[in-house]
Design an enzyme around this catalytic site. Sequence first.
Site, PDB file in Angstrom:
ATOM      1  N   CYS A   1       0.863  -1.178   0.000  1.00  0.00           N
ATOM      2  CA  CYS A   1       0.000   0.000   0.000  1.00  0.00           C
ATOM      3  C   CYS A   1       0.902   1.231   0.000  1.00  0.00           C
ATOM      4  CB  CYS A   1      -0.891  -0.019   1.250  1.00  0.00           C
ATOM      5  SG  CYS A   1      -1.866   1.465   1.526  1.00  0.00           S
TER       6      CYS A   1
ATOM      7  N   CYS B   1      -0.774   3.970  -6.416  1.00  0.00           N
ATOM      8  CA  CYS B   1      -1.650   3.234  -5.488  1.00  0.00           C
ATOM      9  C   CYS B   1      -1.746   1.820  -6.013  1.00  0.00           C
ATOM     10  CB  CYS B   1      -3.034   3.889  -5.439  1.00  0.00           C
ATOM     11  SG  CYS B   1      -4.270   2.927  -4.523  1.00  0.00           S
TER      12      CYS B   1
END
Length: 258
Positions: free
Chosen positions: A74, A183
């Site tokens: 992440c 992302c």
Amino acid sequence: MNNNQPIGIFDSGIGGTSIWRAIHDLLPNEKTIYLADSKNAPYGQKSKEEIVALSMKNTDFLLKMNCKLIVVACNTATTNAIRELREKYDVPFIGIEPAIKPAATHSKTQIIGILATQGTLNSELFNKTTEMYQDTKIIEQVGHGLVQLIENGDINSPEMTKLLHSYLTPMIEANIDYLVLGCSHYPYLIPQIKKILPEHVKIIDSGEAVAKQTQKLLGEKIGFSSTEKSNPVFFTNTNPKVLSEILEHKYSVEKIDF
């Protein structure tokens, strides 16, 4: 610690499976445990304190599963919490951050775009990275709403198409030749993004680089698994349907109260 312990991977939802895929393809004999904290997605709109707390909670879960290495799949969690994680735990961590370096290095127009969460773009680590490439114009765009649509299984929805057009059009008009996906959810949007971008614009995500770093760390410090190829394990704290679908129903997904 022994070589046959699993690699733990966590993300604020299903997006980190793009990182898991790269690791699994490169290291098929390694056992992997994937934790999707979809209940708290997206991390990008949370405070640094909240992101650090959630990252530690995820780490505690994976350590209880006896993981030998933890991949923070992440961007937001990496850029906001990796330092705190490394200070608190003895286990090695591998993080993921936007691949600014290859884009800035290879750009011919010296103009690149980055699509990322607010949490990543606001982070100290991201800002330190971008400062290294002052000769390159970096056009930053927050991907408001993208993660939630992906988490809801609405990757190919009209709303997604509309959002992507609104985010990418200014970058195209600015003459970018590289788009950095900041992302781990966003690689699932590449087919849609390719329909919008001119053919000469290259798209970069971090999956392959993270997989190679994982391989390197195992080779140098931990050791590779000596077992045969084993089935990965997936956990989620929301409806497992979307995670199962993104995995093409090839693996079982266990819902946990977490």
